[in-house]
Design an enzyme around this catalytic site. Structure first.
Site, mmCIF file in Angstrom:
data_model
loop_
_atom_site.group_PDB
_atom_site.id
_atom_site.type_symbol
_atom_site.label_atom_id
_atom_site.label_comp_id
_atom_site.label_asym_id
_atom_site.label_seq_id
_atom_site.Cartn_x
_atom_site.Cartn_y
_atom_site.Cartn_z
ATOM 1 N NE ARG A 185 -3.503 -2.255 2.721
ATOM 2 C CZ ARG A 185 -4.433 -2.421 3.659
ATOM 3 N NH1 ARG A 185 -4.601 -1.512 4.600
ATOM 4 N NH2 ARG A 185 -5.201 -3.480 3.656
ATOM 5 C CG ASP A 213 -5.701 -7.472 3.571
ATOM 6 O OD1 ASP A 213 -4.588 -7.988 3.789
ATOM 7 O OD2 ASP A 213 -6.128 -6.472 4.189
ATOM 8 C CG HIS A 262 -6.514 -8.790 8.172
ATOM 9 N ND1 HIS A 262 -6.655 -7.666 8.936
ATOM 10 C CD2 HIS A 262 -6.916 -8.445 6.913
ATOM 11 C CE1 HIS A 262 -7.129 -6.682 8.184
ATOM 12 N NE2 HIS A 262 -7.289 -7.110 6.948
ATOM 13 C CE1 TYR A 281 -13.748 -7.413 9.901
ATOM 14 C CE2 TYR A 281 -12.556 -6.275 11.633
ATOM 15 C CZ TYR A 281 -13.142 -6.267 10.400
ATOM 16 O OH TYR A 281 -13.132 -5.116 9.666
ATOM 17 C CE1 TYR A 282 -9.744 -7.841 9.469
ATOM 18 C CE2 TYR A 282 -9.157 -8.037 11.787
ATOM 19 C CZ TYR A 282 -9.483 -7.260 10.697
ATOM 20 O OH TYR A 282 -9.553 -5.898 10.820
ATOM 21 N NE ARG A 306 -12.859 3.241 6.132
ATOM 22 C CZ ARG A 306 -12.401 2.058 6.525
ATOM 23 N NH1 ARG A 306 -12.598 1.649 7.764
ATOM 24 N NH2 ARG A 306 -11.741 1.277 5.689
ATOM 25 C CE1 TYR A 338 -9.667 0.820 10.494
ATOM 26 C CE2 TYR A 338 -8.848 2.398 8.896
ATOM 27 C CZ TYR A 338 -9.488 1.211 9.182
ATOM 28 O OH TYR A 338 -9.947 0.424 8.181
ATOM 29 C CG ASP A 358 -13.091 1.250 12.478
ATOM 30 O OD1 ASP A 358 -13.178 0.563 13.513
ATOM 31 O OD2 ASP A 358 -13.156 0.766 11.327
ATOM 32 C CD GLU A 372 -16.904 0.207 11.083
ATOM 33 O OE1 GLU A 372 -17.887 0.576 10.403
ATOM 34 O OE2 GLU A 372 -15.842 -0.206 10.586
ATOM 35 C CG HIS A 420 -16.480 -4.658 10.567
ATOM 36 N ND1 HIS A 420 -16.102 -4.447 9.263
ATOM 37 C CD2 HIS A 420 -15.904 -3.678 11.293
ATOM 38 C CE1 HIS A 420 -15.317 -3.381 9.217
ATOM 39 N NE2 HIS A 420 -15.177 -2.892 10.422
ATOM 40 C CB THR A 446 -13.251 -2.117 2.321
ATOM 41 O OG1 THR A 446 -12.255 -2.549 1.408
ATOM 42 C CG2 THR A 446 -12.593 -1.148 3.296
ATOM 43 C CB THR A 447 -10.550 -6.834 3.655
ATOM 44 O OG1 THR A 447 -9.419 -7.203 4.422
ATOM 45 C CG2 THR A 447 -10.340 -7.295 2.220
ATOM 46 N NE ARG A 479 -4.843 -3.964 7.924
ATOM 47 C CZ ARG A 479 -4.339 -5.179 7.733
ATOM 48 N NH1 ARG A 479 -3.707 -5.796 8.692
ATOM 49 N NH2 ARG A 479 -4.461 -5.779 6.578
HETATM 50 O O1 GAE Z 1 -12.321 -2.052 10.241
HETATM 51 C C1 GAE Z 1 -12.416 -1.669 9.066
HETATM 52 O O2 GAE Z 1 -13.337 -0.949 8.757
HETATM 53 C C2 GAE Z 1 -11.379 -2.057 8.095
HETATM 54 O O3 GAE Z 1 -11.609 -1.920 6.782
HETATM 55 C C3 GAE Z 1 -10.512 -3.175 8.547
HETATM 56 O O4 GAE Z 1 -11.103 -4.387 8.320
HETATM 57 C C4 GAE Z 1 -9.118 -3.048 8.064
HETATM 58 O O5 GAE Z 1 -8.231 -3.704 8.896
HETATM 59 C C5 GAE Z 1 -8.942 -3.468 6.635
HETATM 60 C C6 GAE Z 1 -7.534 -3.222 6.175
HETATM 61 O O6 GAE Z 1 -6.859 -4.188 5.807
HETATM 62 O O7 GAE Z 1 -7.107 -2.067 6.144
HETATM 63 O O8 GAE Z 1 -9.239 -4.826 6.509
HETATM 64 MG MG MG Z 2 -14.097 -1.112 10.850
HETATM 65 MG MG MG Z 3 -7.849 -5.903 5.210
#
Ligand code: GAE
Ligand code: MG
Ligand code: MG
Length: 392
Positions: free
Chosen positions: A15, A42, A45, A89-90, A162, A164, A193, A219, A244, A294-295, A383
């Protein structure tokens, strides 16, 4: 028509933040020469172990060879037996089901000469408003670097972001304050988030401090699967709370406990189109809204998300898929397109997903299989790369 083979190619793509992600491109081949393509996005995780991709390929081949790809419901049910739900979740099994289900939909669409939208019952929109992610700042320097990200992405047309939040609330506040001062109402912060990193009371303290800067929703402000904690948080704030969806059981519990206002549904975390539509329908019946999460998919996976979102009748907030803008490379001939912060749903006239893989790109980005490098757990959770921000 019969499935004759399944092939998986693992690609590795960094990324702009420096964080590196691995994805598998799934191909389902048939005796009529039609091939469906899907994305298992992805895998980078937690939990920190890797699947053996050749073994996975062989298992999927053994399961699917000889089957009629039009049997979507039966195939999905079998995949759910092979890769059962967990309350995590993952869960990687869900990513596997998702990639196969996307490939099956692409295949069936191509075989029938219709787009995936038509298979899913048509569209109610041709574009989805999306927000650009600002990854978690651990220091004030990282927060400043994130303001640069807003500047650059705003210049490209993204006006919703958004954040984190929750690891360093001073840094979160410094970011929000700087963005408000510089952009005022030209920039919207869709959400804070908390990624389940805090218990609900700690999340509430942090949210109370950050909400005055103007955010639309909060979130994941409780520990994973703390349905009651989520409800406590939700009743303590007047903003909508989103969470989620990672299993039907968890969705059921959240509906029962009235834990959230909006369910964040992404194909990858629930297992593909069929599962995501089921989850969205359950949310709708319970009087809840949905946003597309999204991931961080590549363009193929993002196209699938857009096609899912195009048919949703209870979309209730700005959505999240921005992967193709976040990765430095991709594997399709053309990427999905963003315009003024909207994700355009792929052309309705094209069969299947309407996307084409560029196999030279796959070749260039291919790695032999899934593996973990020296990624630190903090980087995995937040991330981020090592310095925060993004390379211009
Ligand atoms: O929590 C979220 O809303 C994200 O999209 C989360 O799942 C992230 O960790 C995402 C990422 O790889 O950036 O999967
Ligand atoms: Mg989230
Ligand atoms: Mg992801």
């Amino acid at each position: 028509m019969k499935i004759i083979d399944v092939k998986l190619d693992v690609v590795q793509i960094p990324r702009h933040t420096g964080f590196v992600c691995q994805h598998a491109i799934a191909r389902i081949l048939t005796d009529e020469g039609v091939t469906g393509v899907g994305e298992m996005s992805d895998f980078s995780h937690l939990p920190k172990y890797s699947l053996d991709v050749r073994d996975l390929e062989e298992t999927l081949r053994a399961q699917l060879a000889g089957r009629n790809p039009l049997d979507l419901a039966a195939l999905n049910r079998e995949l759910a037996e092979l890769y059962p739900e967990t309350m995590y979740y993952y869960e990687k099994g869900t990513f596997i089901r998702c990639g196969i289900d996307i490939a099956l939909h692409d295949l069936v669409g191509k075989a029938l000469g219709v787009g995936v939208s038509e298979l899913l019952g048509g569209r109610v929109r041709d574009k989805l408003k999306v927000c650009y992610p600002i990854f978690r700042a651990r220091t004030t320097e990282e927060a400043q670097a994130n303001v640069d990200v807003v500047r650059r992405r705003f210049a490209q047309g993204f006006d919703v972001f958004r954040l984190y939040a929750g690891v360093n609330v001073e840094a979160d506040e410094a970011f929000l304050d700087a963005v408000r001062r510089e952009f005022g109402s030209r920039v919207t912060i869709k959400s804070l988030d908390f990624s389940h990193l805090l218990d609900w009371k700690s999340a509430l303290r942090a949210a109370k401090r950050l909400m005055p800067y103007g955010v639309e929703l909060v979130e994941s402000p409780a520990e994973r699967n703390d349905f009651d904690g989520l409800r406590q948080f939700r009743t303590a704030v007047d903003l909508p709370v989103s969470e989620h969806v990672w299993s039907f059981r968890q969705l059921h519990e959240m509906i029962r406990a009235d834990s959230a206002d909006i369910f964040n549904i992404a194909l990858i975390f629930i297992g593909g189109f069929a599962a995501a539509r089921k989850a969205a329908a359950a949310a709708e019946v319970a009087g809840k809204g949905v946003l597309i999460g999204t991931t961080q998919e590549l363009s193929l996976g993002t196209a699938a998300q857009a096609l899912f979102g195009a048919g949703l009748t209870n979309l209730a907030a700005t959505s999240d898929p921005t992967g193709p803008e976040l990765y430095v490379d991709d594997v399709t001939t053309e990427p999905v397109r963003y315009e003024n912060g909207w994700l355009l749903v792929p052309d309705a006239g094209r069969p299947g997903l309407g996307m084409e893989i560029d196999w030279d790109k796959v070749e260039r980005l291919r790695v032999p299989g899934f593996s973990w490098g020296a990624q630190k757990v903090a980087n995995l959770q937040d991330r981020t790369g090592t310095t925060g921000g993004e390379r211009p």
